[in-house]
Design a protein around this motif. Structure first.
Motif: not given
Length: 280
Positions: A158, A205, A211, A231, A259, A262, A264
């Motif tokens: 991420s 994310d 997540w 999360r 995702v 922000g 999902a």
């Protein structure tokens, strides 16, 4: 042999383009032969086009190919362990091919490298680094500390934060690295429902957070039961930790998690989508 059976093997997204790895296979499952191509489309307009990324014949029993996208760079691994790495720096207009090969451990993930769990038979439970420019598969020297039981169950990158998930023996636990895998910090998941937990999907994310979908198999009639949604935000922020954000209304089963910005998107096994906005 009959007409080829076509299917979408994997989907990936770049900054402005979506890519789909599409297979066409002939013959029975045990001995089938497959060829793959990559389709692409701009996210701002409709219509798919075929890129120049094409594999040769791949034995169906060798494992599914993988598709990775970073910016405009495409990487296709046509089969794990013994296959080839096809790379394109320009969305498929030009292509280079390297054979996969095992190599010694690497101390950290470098820019342009790919980290995954399923690129070789011996690395299904540990983080392995693929160098697309050379085709070398190199285990990460310092694996995430996830307890004494099975190794890494899920992984996500991420925005440079490497997230790994495992089972400590008493519950799910995560580790995160902000320096390419040289050092790791453990973040447990505290709380949740009763029963053994299984990670169904771990998704980045894009903001250093992640997540996580968890199944606890409370319903014996439902496969991949949607039990919990967790999360975690940017791990550099004070007090960062996993939060339980399971929506009250949710599908019984789950088959995928994506995702973006922000939000999902959760897909159940029937193909229906649930959109979870920021804040719940």
């Amino acid at each position: 042999l009959g007409s080829p059976v076509q299917f979408v093997s994997e989907v990936a997204f770049g900054p402005a383009t979506a890519y789909a790895l599409v297979g066409a296979c002939v013959g029975p499952e045990e001995t089938r032969s497959c060829r793959y191509r990559v389709l692409q489309r701009a996210l701002t307009r409709p219509g798919w086009t075929v890129t120049a990324v094409r594999t040769g014949a791949v034995a169906g029993a060798a494992g599914l190919p993988r598709l990775f996208v970073a910016g405009d760079r495409l990487t296709v691994v046509d089969q794990p362990t013994v296959g080839n790495v096809l790379t394109s720096p320009d969305g498929g207009r030009t292509m280079t091919v390297q054979g996969l090969s095992a190599a010694p451990p690497v101390p950290a993930v470098l820019r342009g490298d790919i980290v995954d769990l399923g690129l070789c038979e011996s690395c299904l439970d540990r983080l392995t680094v693929l160098e697309p420019r050379t085709g070398r598969l190199r285990p990460l020297a310092t694996q995430p500390p996830l307890g004494p039981s099975v190794g890494v169950r899920a992984f996500a990158d991420s925005a440079g934060a490497l997230w790994a998930l495992g089972d400590s023996g008493t519950g799910l636990v995560s580790s995160v690295s902000l320096d390419g895998g040289r050092t790791w910090r453990t973040l447990p998941l505290r709380g949740g429902g009763p029963g053994a937990a299984e990670a169904t999907a771990l998704a980045p994310d894009g903001r250093r957070g992640a997540w996580l979908l968890v199944s606890r198999d409370a319903d014996p009639h439902t496969t991949n039961e949607f039990s919990e949604l967790w999360r975690v935000g940017d791990p550099t922020r004070p007090g960062a930790g996993w939060q339980l954000v399971t929506p009250a209304r949710r599908p019984r089963s789950v088959d995928g998690l994506l995702v973006s910005a922000g939000t999902a998107l959760i897909q159940d096994e029937a193909g229906q989508l649930l959109r979870l906005e920021p804040g719940g």
